[in-house]
Design an enzyme around this catalytic site. Structure first.
Site, PDB file in Angstrom:
ATOM      1  N   LYS A  48       0.836  -1.205   0.000  1.00 33.77           N
ATOM      2  CA  LYS A  48       0.000   0.000   0.000  1.00 33.77           C
ATOM      3  C   LYS A  48       0.868   1.250   0.000  1.00 33.77           C
ATOM      4  CE  LYS A  48      -3.839  -2.137   2.500  1.00 33.77           C
ATOM      5  NZ  LYS A  48      -4.682  -2.061   3.671  1.00 33.77           N
ATOM      6  N   HIS A  49       1.815   1.268  -0.903  1.00 34.42           N
ATOM      7  CA  HIS A  49       2.654   2.445  -1.085  1.00 34.42           C
ATOM      8  C   HIS A  49       3.288   2.388  -2.476  1.00 34.42           C
ATOM      9  CE1 HIS A  49       5.706  -0.467   0.583  1.00 34.42           C
ATOM     10  NE2 HIS A  49       6.345  -0.032  -0.482  1.00 34.42           N
TER      11      HIS A  49
END
Ligand code: TYD
Length: 128
Positions: A48-49
């Site tokens: 999630k980046h």
């Protein structure tokens, strides 16, 4: 560079298998860091980046997981289930790893040492 599978040599013989990723031949960048993700709990989504500059090669050396890569316009999900190939992930790719098998070991070869300043952890900021 778009995400690409890089086939790794399988130097198998009657004793078993050996695969290798070598700078210049398989990794299109100098490797300055190696880390691995393991013992991931069921149902967990990691990542999630995105990264500003970091380049990475990801390979499951055991088990399996999914890797969803999103360039802000479209996303593709890769099934990571073979130690014989690595996924090249360039800068500017939002990534989410999921569906880890209990025995999954995800090895990542990275072009830089860890720098929090290279991370984009907010999806809206990423798409801008
Ligand atoms: P995190 O970025 O949450 O992992 P993932 O993207 O796989 O979900 O990293 C977990 C913790 O480990 C976080 O505190 C940052 C730290 N970390 C390092 O110190 N060095 C590293 O090389 C990496 C990848 C993470």
């Amino acid at each position: 560079m778009i995400p690409t599978w890089i086939e790794l040599p399988s130097l198998g013989d009657e004793r078993g298998q050996l695969s290798v990723a070598e700078v210049g031949n398989h990794a299109p960048f100098d490797i300055r860091r190696v880390y691995w993700i393991y013992e991931t709990e069921e149902g967990v989504v990691r990542g999630k980046h995105a990264h500003v500059e970091l380049e990475q090669l990801a390979v499951v050396v055991a088990g399996s997981c999914k890797m969803r890569l999103d360039d802000g316009n479209s996303s593709v999900e890769f099934t990571m289930d073979s130690p014989r190939r690595a996924l090249y992930i360039g800068p500017g790719m939002w990534r989410e790893m999921s569906e880890f098998s209990s025995d999954c070991v995800l090895l990542v070869l990275a072009s830089e040492v860890y720098q929090e300043s290279d991370y984009i952890r907010d999806y809206e900021k990423f798409t801008k």
